[in-house]
Design a protein around this motif. Structure first.
Motif, PDB file in Angstrom:
ATOM      1  N   ALA A   1       3.744  10.712 -12.646  1.00 49.16           N
ATOM      2  CA  ALA A   1       4.714   9.723 -13.115  1.00 49.16           C
ATOM      3  C   ALA A   1       4.961   8.649 -12.051  1.00 49.16           C
ATOM      4  O   ALA A   1       5.078   7.458 -12.379  1.00 49.16           O
ATOM      5  CB  ALA A   1       6.021  10.398 -13.498  1.00 49.16           C
ATOM      6  N   LEU A   2       5.036   9.059 -10.794  1.00 50.71           N
ATOM      7  CA  LEU A   2       5.208   8.082  -9.721  1.00 50.71           C
ATOM      8  C   LEU A   2       4.017   7.136  -9.654  1.00 50.71           C
ATOM      9  O   LEU A   2       4.173   5.926  -9.474  1.00 50.71           O
ATOM     10  CB  LEU A   2       5.411   8.787  -8.381  1.00 50.71           C
ATOM     11  N   LEU A   3       2.820   7.672  -9.818  1.00 49.22           N
ATOM     12  CA  LEU A   3       1.623   6.829  -9.802  1.00 49.22           C
ATOM     13  C   LEU A   3       1.547   5.943 -11.052  1.00 49.22           C
ATOM     14  O   LEU A   3       1.005   4.847 -10.999  1.00 49.22           O
ATOM     15  CB  LEU A   3       0.377   7.696  -9.683  1.00 49.22           C
ATOM     16  N   GLU A   4       2.110   6.424 -12.145  1.00 46.70           N
ATOM     17  CA  GLU A   4       2.125   5.648 -13.388  1.00 46.70           C
ATOM     18  C   GLU A   4       2.969   4.381 -13.252  1.00 46.70           C
ATOM     19  O   GLU A   4       2.625   3.340 -13.799  1.00 46.70           O
ATOM     20  CB  GLU A   4       2.668   6.518 -14.523  1.00 46.70           C
TER      21      GLU A   4
ATOM     22  N   ARG B   1       0.802  -1.217   0.000  1.00 46.97           N
ATOM     23  CA  ARG B   1       0.000   0.000   0.000  1.00 46.97           C
ATOM     24  C   ARG B   1       0.838   1.271   0.000  1.00 46.97           C
ATOM     25  O   ARG B   1       0.304   2.362   0.101  1.00 46.97           O
ATOM     26  CB  ARG B   1      -0.929  -0.018   1.207  1.00 46.97           C
ATOM     27  N   SER B   2       2.153   1.153  -0.087  1.00 42.50           N
ATOM     28  CA  SER B   2       3.026   2.316  -0.120  1.00 42.50           C
ATOM     29  C   SER B   2       4.297   1.948  -0.871  1.00 42.50           C
ATOM     30  O   SER B   2       4.590   0.772  -1.066  1.00 42.50           O
ATOM     31  CB  SER B   2       3.367   2.779   1.295  1.00 42.50           C
ATOM     32  N   PHE B   3       5.049   2.957  -1.284  1.00 39.62           N
ATOM     33  CA  PHE B   3       6.346   2.678  -1.892  1.00 39.62           C
ATOM     34  C   PHE B   3       7.342   3.763  -1.539  1.00 39.62           C
ATOM     35  O   PHE B   3       6.988   4.885  -1.211  1.00 39.62           O
ATOM     36  CB  PHE B   3       6.253   2.457  -3.403  1.00 39.62           C
TER      37      PHE B   3
ATOM     38  N   LEU C   1       6.595  17.156  -1.564  1.00 40.53           N
ATOM     39  CA  LEU C   1       6.541  16.792  -0.155  1.00 40.53           C
ATOM     40  C   LEU C   1       5.856  17.854   0.694  1.00 40.53           C
ATOM     41  O   LEU C   1       5.556  17.617   1.858  1.00 40.53           O
ATOM     42  CB  LEU C   1       7.962  16.579   0.378  1.00 40.53           C
ATOM     43  N   GLY C   2       5.651  19.028   0.126  1.00 45.75           N
ATOM     44  CA  GLY C   2       5.053  20.140   0.857  1.00 45.75           C
ATOM     45  C   GLY C   2       3.564  19.961   1.071  1.00 45.75           C
ATOM     46  O   GLY C   2       2.951  18.989   0.627  1.00 45.75           O
TER      47      GLY C   2
ATOM     48  N   VAL D   1       2.612  14.125  -0.835  1.00 45.89           N
ATOM     49  CA  VAL D   1       2.546  12.762  -1.356  1.00 45.89           C
ATOM     50  C   VAL D   1       2.661  11.697  -0.271  1.00 45.89           C
ATOM     51  O   VAL D   1       2.209  10.573  -0.473  1.00 45.89           O
ATOM     52  CB  VAL D   1       3.618  12.527  -2.442  1.00 45.89           C
ATOM     53  N   GLU D   2       3.223  12.052   0.878  1.00 51.72           N
ATOM     54  CA  GLU D   2       3.363  11.062   1.938  1.00 51.72           C
ATOM     55  C   GLU D   2       2.023  10.594   2.494  1.00 51.72           C
ATOM     56  O   GLU D   2       1.918   9.469   2.965  1.00 51.72           O
ATOM     57  CB  GLU D   2       4.257  11.591   3.053  1.00 51.72           C
ATOM     58  N   GLN D   3       1.009  11.427   2.419  1.00 53.91           N
ATOM     59  CA  GLN D   3      -0.298  10.989   2.905  1.00 53.91           C
ATOM     60  C   GLN D   3      -0.880   9.872   2.040  1.00 53.91           C
ATOM     61  O   GLN D   3      -1.780   9.160   2.462  1.00 53.91           O
ATOM     62  CB  GLN D   3      -1.272  12.162   2.977  1.00 53.91           C
ATOM     63  N   TYR D   4      -0.348   9.698   0.842  1.00 52.80           N
ATOM     64  CA  TYR D   4      -0.797   8.636  -0.066  1.00 52.80           C
ATOM     65  C   TYR D   4       0.146   7.442  -0.053  1.00 52.80           C
ATOM     66  O   TYR D   4       0.009   6.533  -0.871  1.00 52.80           O
ATOM     67  CB  TYR D   4      -0.932   9.180  -1.487  1.00 52.80           C
ATOM     68  N   GLY D   5       1.134   7.449   0.838  1.00 49.74           N
ATOM     69  CA  GLY D   5       2.043   6.318   0.940  1.00 49.74           C
ATOM     70  C   GLY D   5       3.229   6.382  -0.001  1.00 49.74           C
ATOM     71  O   GLY D   5       3.846   5.365  -0.282  1.00 49.74           O
TER      72      GLY D   5
END
Length: 146
Positions: A130-133, A11-13, A34-35, A40-44
């Motif tokens: 791109a990270l989600l891709e 569920r995270s990376f 990160l701000g 993005v940390e709230q999404y793992g």
């Protein structure tokens, strides 16, 4: 213990962030992810992983400078499978105006790139996209519980 680790990692990376010789324009945009606006940390998505053996995604900015020519491939090989690479910025994607200097772009000449984020610098939302891709590449092998 491995079931717990598999549950959390499904569920995270974790992203290892490498600057191979950029002007730091892309670095500012990565930090904006990160701000509080993008957070993005709230999404793992954890972008501050300093250990390649615990990373899932390699995020590269900048052209490949002389100092990084011999270091990029060994560092990439330390990241466990399944892994993905995101090249951020025009310098990492094609070399841009540094194409004819003491650098050797693009990053894809050294390691396989799964997603490219062109731009000088690209917007934070494009980096997040791109990270989600590439996330399905990282999550390959983890079973969905439902």
């Amino acid at each position: 213990m491995s079931r717990l680790k598999d549950f959390v990692r499904s569920r995270s990376f974790h992203v290892i962030y490498i600057n191979t010789g950029s002007c730091n324009g892309c670095d500012v945009e990565v930090l904006a992810c990160l701000g509080p606006r993008y957070d993005v940390e709230q999404y793992g998505i954890f972008v501050h992983q300093p250990n390649p053996r615990e990373a899932d995604i390699v995020l590269v900015t900048g052209t490949v400078s002389e100092q990084w020519r011999g270091k990029l491939v060994p560092l990439y090989k330390k990241v466990p499978e399944p892994k993905a690479v995101v090249a951020v910025g025009q310098c990492a994607c094609s070399g841009s105006l540094f194409e004819d200097g003491r650098t050797d772009p693009p990053v894809s000449d050294y390691i396989p790139v799964d997603a490219k984020v062109p731009g000088c610098p690209p917007r934070p939302q494009e980096i997040v996209d791109a990270l989600l891709e590439v996330a399905p590449i990282v999550f390959k092998g983890y079973e969905e519980e439902g």
